[in-house]
Scaffold this motif. Structure first.
Motif, PDB file in Angstrom:
ATOM      1  N   LEU A  19      26.874  -0.088 -18.433  1.00 52.13           N
ATOM      2  CA  LEU A  19      27.539  -0.248 -17.144  1.00 52.13           C
ATOM      3  C   LEU A  19      26.659   0.361 -16.058  1.00 52.13           C
ATOM      4  O   LEU A  19      26.238   1.514 -16.166  1.00 52.13           O
ATOM      5  N   TYR A  20      26.403  -0.423 -15.033  1.00 54.04           N
ATOM      6  CA  TYR A  20      25.488  -0.040 -13.956  1.00 54.04           C
ATOM      7  C   TYR A  20      26.295   0.120 -12.673  1.00 54.04           C
ATOM      8  O   TYR A  20      26.876  -0.833 -12.170  1.00 54.04           O
ATOM      9  N   ILE A  21      26.339   1.342 -12.147  1.00 54.63           N
ATOM     10  CA  ILE A  21      27.009   1.643 -10.884  1.00 54.63           C
ATOM     11  C   ILE A  21      25.929   1.937  -9.846  1.00 54.63           C
ATOM     12  O   ILE A  21      25.324   3.007  -9.881  1.00 54.63           O
ATOM     13  N   PRO A  22      25.627   0.995  -8.939  1.00 55.39           N
ATOM     14  CA  PRO A  22      24.515   1.182  -7.995  1.00 55.39           C
ATOM     15  C   PRO A  22      24.740   2.357  -7.046  1.00 55.39           C
ATOM     16  O   PRO A  22      25.877   2.760  -6.757  1.00 55.39           O
ATOM     17  N   GLY A  23      23.619   2.902  -6.555  1.00 54.07           N
ATOM     18  CA  GLY A  23      23.656   3.959  -5.546  1.00 54.07           C
ATOM     19  C   GLY A  23      23.151   3.430  -4.220  1.00 54.07           C
ATOM     20  O   GLY A  23      23.257   2.232  -3.926  1.00 54.07           O
ATOM     21  N   ASN A  24      22.568   4.308  -3.407  1.00 53.43           N
ATOM     22  CA  ASN A  24      22.069   3.857  -2.107  1.00 53.43           C
ATOM     23  C   ASN A  24      20.682   3.231  -2.198  1.00 53.43           C
ATOM     24  O   ASN A  24      20.365   2.289  -1.472  1.00 53.43           O
ATOM     25  N   HIS A  25      19.840   3.695  -3.117  1.00 59.41           N
ATOM     26  CA  HIS A  25      18.497   3.121  -3.223  1.00 59.41           C
ATOM     27  C   HIS A  25      18.490   1.770  -3.930  1.00 59.41           C
ATOM     28  O   HIS A  25      17.524   1.021  -3.819  1.00 59.41           O
ATOM     29  N   ALA A  80      21.301  -3.019  -2.886  1.00 59.79           N
ATOM     30  CA  ALA A  80      21.250  -4.485  -2.855  1.00 59.79           C
ATOM     31  C   ALA A  80      22.093  -5.092  -3.965  1.00 59.79           C
ATOM     32  O   ALA A  80      22.568  -6.231  -3.856  1.00 59.79           O
ATOM     33  N   LEU A  81      22.317  -4.326  -5.028  1.00 61.08           N
ATOM     34  CA  LEU A  81      23.105  -4.819  -6.158  1.00 61.08           C
ATOM     35  C   LEU A  81      24.605  -4.712  -5.927  1.00 61.08           C
ATOM     36  O   LEU A  81      25.396  -5.222  -6.727  1.00 61.08           O
ATOM     37  N   SER A 109      27.634  -9.670 -14.440  1.00 64.92           N
ATOM     38  CA  SER A 109      26.728  -9.156 -15.465  1.00 64.92           C
ATOM     39  C   SER A 109      25.390  -9.866 -15.378  1.00 64.92           C
ATOM     40  O   SER A 109      25.306 -11.026 -14.966  1.00 64.92           O
ATOM     41  N   PHE A 110      24.345  -9.146 -15.748  1.00 62.62           N
ATOM     42  CA  PHE A 110      23.041  -9.784 -15.927  1.00 62.62           C
ATOM     43  C   PHE A 110      22.412  -9.173 -17.177  1.00 62.62           C
ATOM     44  O   PHE A 110      22.310  -7.968 -17.321  1.00 62.62           O
ATOM     45  N   GLY A 111      22.024 -10.067 -18.085  1.00 61.35           N
ATOM     46  CA  GLY A 111      21.460  -9.583 -19.338  1.00 61.35           C
ATOM     47  C   GLY A 111      22.392  -8.658 -20.092  1.00 61.35           C
ATOM     48  O   GLY A 111      21.965  -7.682 -20.699  1.00 61.35           O
ATOM     49  N   ASN A 112      23.703  -8.928 -20.053  1.00 59.09           N
ATOM     50  CA  ASN A 112      24.728  -8.110 -20.716  1.00 59.09           C
ATOM     51  C   ASN A 112      24.915  -6.737 -20.082  1.00 59.09           C
ATOM     52  O   ASN A 112      25.602  -5.882 -20.635  1.00 59.09           O
ATOM     53  N   VAL A 113      24.296  -6.502 -18.929  1.00 62.11           N
ATOM     54  CA  VAL A 113      24.506  -5.262 -18.177  1.00 62.11           C
ATOM     55  C   VAL A 113      25.579  -5.540 -17.120  1.00 62.11           C
ATOM     56  O   VAL A 113      25.434  -6.456 -16.306  1.00 62.11           O
TER      57      VAL A 113
END
Length: 211
Positions: free
Chosen positions: A76-82, A85-86, A93-97
């Motif tokens: 599980l990917y939780i984007p930050g400020n850097h 864009a995501l 999902s991309f690539g099961n992420v």
């Protein structure tokens, strides 16, 4: 090989010269887990906008994570400020992420933890973007200076870890009150979610370029 339930990673900053991709790859080899939480600033799009820097080790990190996802590890990917864009792709999902805005993790002992990067509580990042970019550039300079100082410390055989960036964070006037207000906002959010704690990387300065 150490077998664990969950692994929490943040502030990797792939695409920046401060990234320590080789050390991360070495770390990942030591653990086998069911879930990996990527808690923001995994890819540093801010740095990539300034100059394209993507050595082989950075590519290997991405391939490693995607391979783990293909083999059944939940990521599980939780984007930050850097890597903001995501944020346009939450709940996809991309690539099961899987991309998430935030997440409540229930630990083996039943305790609940709020997982987020924390940039939404950084008033400078959200309300004065130009100050955020200026802080990022200043911190990049500290990172480069810190690399030189680390080299000198190794040559002088001075033990232990010392960070110029952390020293600046602790001693710059106003930093303590800024961080204090940041933590109060997080505590309120954690209380509203009825969780036992929160796992995030607090921003030590307006730009946030933690390693």
């Amino acid at each position: 090989m150490n077998r664990i339930q969950a692994l929490f990673l943040s502030d990797i900053h792939l695409g920046s010269r401060a990234c320590q991709a080789e050390r991360l790859l070495s770390f990942l080899k030591q653990y086998e887990c069911r879930t990996i939480f990527l808690l923001g600033d995994i890819v540093d799009f801010w740095a990539l906008r300034r100059v394209v820097y993507w050595p082989e080790a950075h590519n290997t990190v991405v391939q490693k994570l995607l391979r783990l996802a293909r083999h059944g590890v939940e990521i599980l990917y939780i984007p930050g400020n850097h890597d903001e864009a995501l944020k346009s792709y939450f709940d996809t999902s991309f690539g099961n992420v899987k991309l998430k805005k935030d997440y409540v993790h229930v630990a083996a002992d039943g305790k609940r933890y709020a997982l987020l990067h924390g940039d939404q509580y950084d008033q400078v990042t959200t309300c004065a973007r130009w100050l955020s970019v200026l802080g990022d550039a200043s911190y990049n300079m500290l990172v480069e200076l810190n690399r030189s100082l680390s080299w000198a410390r190794r040559k002088l055989k001075l033990g232990g870890h010392w960070s110029l960036a952390d020293y600046a964070k602790r001693n710059i006037q106003g930093a303590a009150s800024f961080i204090s207000g940041f933590e109060v906002a997080i505590a309120r959010h954690a209380k509203a979610l009825a969780v036992d704690g929160r796992d995030l990387r607090p921003h030590p300065h307006p730009g946030d370029q933690a390693g």
